[in-house]
Design a protein around this motif. Structure first.
Motif, PDB file in Angstrom:
ATOM      1  N   MET A  17      19.992 112.289  -7.891  1.00  0.00           N
ATOM      2  CA  MET A  17      19.147 111.310  -8.080  1.00  0.00           C
ATOM      3  C   MET A  17      18.718 110.980  -9.567  1.00  0.00           C
ATOM      4  O   MET A  17      18.504 111.749 -10.285  1.00  0.00           O
ATOM      5  CB  MET A  17      17.874 111.183  -7.304  1.00  0.00           C
ATOM      6  N   GLU A  18      19.150 109.506  -9.763  1.00  0.00           N
ATOM      7  CA  GLU A  18      18.718 109.127 -10.976  1.00  0.00           C
ATOM      8  C   GLU A  18      17.863 108.129 -11.505  1.00  0.00           C
ATOM      9  O   GLU A  18      17.611 107.368 -10.534  1.00  0.00           O
ATOM     10  CB  GLU A  18      20.131 108.505 -11.564  1.00  0.00           C
ATOM     11  N   GLY A  19      16.903 108.291 -12.437  1.00  0.00           N
ATOM     12  CA  GLY A  19      15.798 107.306 -12.575  1.00  0.00           C
ATOM     13  C   GLY A  19      15.985 106.002 -12.531  1.00  0.00           C
ATOM     14  O   GLY A  19      15.428 105.063 -12.257  1.00  0.00           O
ATOM     15  N   GLY A  20      17.321 105.698 -13.226  1.00  0.00           N
ATOM     16  CA  GLY A  20      17.647 104.304 -13.303  1.00  0.00           C
ATOM     17  C   GLY A  20      18.128 103.548 -12.306  1.00  0.00           C
ATOM     18  O   GLY A  20      18.275 102.428 -12.047  1.00  0.00           O
ATOM     19  N   SER A  21      18.221 104.173 -11.139  1.00  0.00           N
ATOM     20  CA  SER A  21      18.700 103.714  -9.884  1.00  0.00           C
ATOM     21  C   SER A  21      17.636 103.378  -8.765  1.00  0.00           C
ATOM     22  O   SER A  21      17.953 102.711  -7.826  1.00  0.00           O
ATOM     23  CB  SER A  21      19.449 104.946  -9.088  1.00  0.00           C
ATOM     24  N   VAL A  22      16.433 103.619  -9.397  1.00  0.00           N
ATOM     25  CA  VAL A  22      15.105 103.326  -8.421  1.00  0.00           C
ATOM     26  C   VAL A  22      14.052 102.477  -9.133  1.00  0.00           C
ATOM     27  O   VAL A  22      13.964 102.966 -10.581  1.00  0.00           O
ATOM     28  CB  VAL A  22      14.710 104.616  -7.837  1.00  0.00           C
TER      29      VAL A  22
END
Length: 353
Positions: A161-166
């Motif tokens: 999971m990547e922070g920029g994806s949410v």
């Protein structure tokens, strides 16, 4: 601190959640660029003045913690910051090893529990956007290093999971894209329903809203922080391209169509404010993922990438209208975006509780 065991209640069950970016920050975290992973040596020198301006702008608002790889990199970073006139009383350099500079994606996800005045960290897995840019082993260890440094418990869900994806509104809603989170290069064994359950359990949200894709040139497979950003619980800034001949016209029109169909937990439709795209930024024949949506909200300001074009000022004016009481700081990101990201991608906020 301890890695919480599988039988422990989920963060959501314990009352933890990921707050909106405008929630007061204890600090902002960055990872100092020290390799040629995203910028060649020549490009690194070209982007450094804007990067230093970015750090100085954050430090005017709140403490800055920088993962600086080792003692040598820390010394080099300190010298550059001193020469740039940065407020070193607000900047902490830490010898946490890294492979690349995109702290939004490899950094920790800080959760808060306001009722208990507690925080914790989610140690998501990181694989450099589907294994595109090995090695990434050091980046993947940064959340646990920061958890120990901050004396915070952490939990490891065991998925990518990547922070920029949410993107979060702080009131139970999360926005993301199918192109990224459902991409088989992240979690090929998980269904959409299973991914949504992870988001509920480990981000403490109740509602997941999906758009389809991202912008051209984005090597992350469609991160939401280049297209749609919450500015309050009910309102989003959404990137738009009005030129039908531009490659971003169709995907951004589709996102706006999807956003217009959405209803929030409070029953309201989304309030959608259009944010223009900059003129195309092209280097060596490659379209770069330039977007004004890749801004960072700090305690006192909003730091916005600009791209040396006529749309810069209108975009800054629109963003200013969404953040009364915060200073809007435009910093030229033309050299930074050559590394395929900008200010939001480079940073991860640490909320206070």
């Amino acid at each position: 601190m301890s890695n919480l065991l599988d039988e422990t209640p989920t963060p959501a069950q314990q009352g933890f959640f990921f707050p909106a970016e405008w929630h007061p920050h204890a600090a902002t975290w960055l990872t100092w660029p020290h390799t040629e992973a995203s910028w060649s040596r020549e490009r690194l020198e070209l982007m450094m003045p804007a990067y230093l301006d970015f750090i100085k702008a954050i430090a005017d608002s709140e403490p800055v913690c920088i993962n600086a790889h080792n003692e040598l990199v820390m010394q080099q970073a300190r010298m550059r910051l001193l020469m740039a006139g940065a407020n070193m009383d607000r900047i902490k350099l830490l010898p946490f090893p890294s492979n690349d500079s995109w702290c939004r994606d490899h950094g920790p996800a800080f959760l808060i529990n306001p009722a208990k005045k507690e925080r914790m960290i989610v140690n998501w897995g990181y694989n450099a956007w589907g294994g595109k840019y090995p090695p990434y082993d050091k980046d993947n260890l940064i959340p646990t290093a920061i958890a120990h440094y901050r004396h915070l418990d952490y939990v490891t869900p065991g998925i990518i999971m990547e922070g920029g994806s949410v993107e979060f509104n702080g009131a139970g809603t999360l926005l993301t894209s199918r192109a990224c989170l459902l991409n088989k290069n992240r979690n090929p064994n998980l269904t959409q329903a299973q991914i949504e359950q992870y988001l509920r359990d480990y981000y403490g949200v109740q509602q997941i809203l999906w758009v389809e894709d991202g912008i051209v040139g984005d090597d992350t497979d469609g991160h939401i922080d280049d297209t749609v950003r919450f500015v309050n619980e009910d309102t989003v800034l959404a990137a738009i391209e009005h030129n039908p001949a531009d490659a971003n016209y169709a995907p951004l029109q589709e996102i706006h169509h999807e956003l217009r169909q959405m209803t929030l937990l409070n029953g309201k439709p989304l309030n959608i404010i259009e944010l223009p795209m900059p003129d195309p930024v092209v280097s060596d024949g490659q379209r770069l993922p330039a977007s004004y949506a890749n801004f960072l909200i700090t305690n006192k300001s909003v730091i916005v990438p600009t791209f040396r074009c006529a749309k810069d000022q209108p975009a800054l004016d629109i963003i200013e209208g969404c953040f009364p009481g915060r200073q809007i700081i435009g910093i030229d990101s033309t050299e930074i975006v050559w590394g395929l990201g900008s200010f939001h991608c480079l940073s991860q906020q640490e909320p206070g509780v």
